[in-house]
Motif scaffolding. Structure first.
Motif, PDB file in Angstrom:
ATOM      1  N   GLN A 166       0.873  -1.379   0.045  1.00 28.93           N
ATOM      2  CA  GLN A 166       0.473  -0.091  -0.370  1.00 28.93           C
ATOM      3  C   GLN A 166       1.253   1.721  -0.038  1.00 28.93           C
ATOM      4  N   ARG A 167       1.827   1.106   0.547  1.00 28.88           N
ATOM      5  CA  ARG A 167       2.219   2.333   0.901  1.00 28.88           C
ATOM      6  C   ARG A 167       3.063   2.267  -0.437  1.00 28.88           C
ATOM      7  N   GLU A 168       3.970   1.496  -1.094  1.00 31.81           N
ATOM      8  CA  GLU A 168       4.501   1.865  -2.251  1.00 31.81           C
ATOM      9  C   GLU A 168       3.575   2.179  -3.745  1.00 31.81           C
ATOM     10  N   TYR A 169       1.907   2.239  -3.341  1.00 30.77           N
ATOM     11  CA  TYR A 169       1.562   2.198  -4.323  1.00 30.77           C
ATOM     12  C   TYR A 169       1.096   3.972  -3.979  1.00 30.77           C
ATOM     13  N   VAL A 170       1.004   3.969  -3.098  1.00 32.40           N
ATOM     14  CA  VAL A 170       0.651   6.021  -2.428  1.00 32.40           C
ATOM     15  C   VAL A 170       1.982   6.463  -3.516  1.00 32.40           C
ATOM     16  N   GLU A 171       3.163   5.758  -3.127  1.00 33.81           N
ATOM     17  CA  GLU A 171       4.435   6.524  -3.279  1.00 33.81           C
ATOM     18  C   GLU A 171       4.708   6.571  -4.754  1.00 33.81           C
ATOM     19  N   GLN A 172       3.893   6.071  -5.406  1.00 36.32           N
ATOM     20  CA  GLN A 172       3.802   5.523  -7.311  1.00 36.32           C
ATOM     21  C   GLN A 172       2.669   6.047  -7.289  1.00 36.32           C
ATOM     22  N   LEU A 173       1.555   6.404  -6.881  1.00 40.00           N
ATOM     23  CA  LEU A 173       0.964   7.711  -7.348  1.00 40.00           C
ATOM     24  C   LEU A 173       1.410   9.269  -6.807  1.00 40.00           C
ATOM     25  N   GLN A 174       2.109   9.709  -5.450  1.00 41.54           N
ATOM     26  CA  GLN A 174       2.271  10.865  -5.684  1.00 41.54           C
ATOM     27  C   GLN A 174       3.560  11.236  -6.464  1.00 41.54           C
ATOM     28  N   ALA A 175       4.614   9.799  -7.193  1.00 42.30           N
ATOM     29  CA  ALA A 175       5.483  10.283  -8.116  1.00 42.30           C
ATOM     30  C   ALA A 175       4.620  10.826  -9.534  1.00 42.30           C
ATOM     31  N   GLU A 176       3.489   9.674 -10.067  1.00 41.53           N
ATOM     32  CA  GLU A 176       3.089  10.766 -10.785  1.00 41.53           C
ATOM     33  C   GLU A 176       2.175  11.138 -10.474  1.00 41.53           C
TER      34      GLU A 176
END
Length: 84
Positions: A10-20
């Protein structure tokens, strides 16, 4: 998020979305409001349409002077796109 997704995923997914989000914000301009971007885009489209309309008038007049069709002028000047 799905309950089966681990906290780490979940943290990795949130970080990926924030990067986008950050990448898109950088492309649009840091701190610019969506309304400003849309307003500017509408102004640019308006200018484009005015130029296109003026061009259509000139091509029509040229066709009339030459006694031919607008389509033939487009063909003669290689103005047709691939769709036509």
């Amino acid at each position: 998020m799905h309950a089966t997704m681990s906290a780490q995923k979940q943290r990795e997914y949130v970080e990926q979305l924030q990067a986008e989000i950050n990448a898109l914000q950088a492309r649009l301009g840091e701190g610019e409001k969506a309304e400003t971007i849309v307003s500017n885009h509408i102004k640019l489209l308006h200018r484009y349409n005015e130029a296109k309309d003026a061009t259509q008038i000139l091509v029509g007049r040229l066709a009339s002077l030459k006694g031919t069709t607008v389509r033939q002028i487009y063909i003669d000047m290689d103005l047709l796109d691939d769709a036509n």
